[in-house]
Structures are given as C-alpha cells and as structure tokens.
Enzyme design. Structure first.
Site, PDB file in Angstrom:
ATOM      1  N   GLY A  45       0.814  -1.217   0.000  1.00 54.52           N
ATOM      2  CA  GLY A  45       0.000   0.000   0.000  1.00 54.52           C
ATOM      3  C   GLY A  45       0.843   1.261   0.000  1.00 54.52           C
ATOM      4  CB  CYS A  46       3.726   2.307   2.053  1.00 54.69           C
ATOM      5  SG  CYS A  46       2.855   2.271   3.640  1.00 54.69           S
ATOM      6  CB  THR A  47       5.118   0.292  -2.820  1.00 59.57           C
ATOM      7  OG1 THR A  47       6.068  -0.163  -1.857  1.00 59.57           O
ATOM      8  CG2 THR A  47       5.764   0.362  -4.195  1.00 59.57           C
ATOM      9  CB  ALA A  50       5.782   6.082  -2.427  1.00 59.30           C
TER      10      ALA A  50
END
Length: 116
Positions: A45-47, A50
């Site tokens: 999710g964070c990738t 970003a």
C-alpha cells in the site's frame, strides 16, 4: 492530538531525509507543501501511494506543490525505497513517531467504532 483541519498551522519539524540531510518544514514557508504519512516503506500500500506521488510530481510541482513523505523508517531504508521505486521527492524519517503523533497521523485508530 486531534488531526489537523483546514486552516490550522502545521507543526514545524526537522527530520532526516533518505540521504541523511536535515529537512525543516519552515524552510518551505510561503510554499504549499503536501505532507503525507505512511507506516512502512516497501509495503504494497505504501509503495502504491509513493509511486502515485512520483507519477504525479510534475503536475504537482507545476501547481506549486512540494511533496514530503514521512514514515518511522530509518534513512537507510528510505534510501533503498527511493532508489528501488525511482522516487523523486524527499522521504523523511520519524523513528520515534513524534511528528506522526503531533500531526495526529499515528495513535489509536477506530475501526467500526472499536479502538484497534
């Protein structure tokens, strides 16, 4: 601390970026800054988040916006993340989560009315 609302003054901070250089929010005074928080570099999710900022950065910059991402990861991990994903903005390290707490981006969360 409650989350920030539109019109609130953002708490200042100085944090190390992925290259170990200090970045201070007040250095951007007079500019519009998108500060986003994420729990961990190199997670799915964070990738995605970003990379969405990376892919939109030229349009955001053209609109006069600066992007800063903040996570509890150490600068070394942030550097690997930035290199792996070709991230073109500062990733800042908040290892003790003090800024995340001050900004209301970390702490007890409620899911369906229950604290998780």
């Amino acid at each position: 601390m409650p989350r920030l609302s539109v019109g609130d003054t953002a708490p200042d901070f100085t944090l190390s970026n992925q290259d170990g250089k200090s970045v201070t929010l007040s250095e951007f005074k007079g500019q519009r800054v998108v500060v986003y928080f994420y729990p961990a570099a190199m997670t799915p999710g964070c990738t995605t988040e970003a990379c969405d900022f990376r892919d939109s950065l030229s349009a955001l910059s053209a609109a006069g916006l600066v992007v800063l991402g903040i996570s509890p990861d150490k600068p070394e991990k942030l550097k690997k993340f930035a290199e792996k994903e070709g991230l073109n903005f500062d990733l800042l390290s908040d290892p003790d989560k003090s800024m995340m707490e001050e900004w209301g981006a970390f702490g007890e969360k409620k899911n369906y009315g229950k604290v998780v």
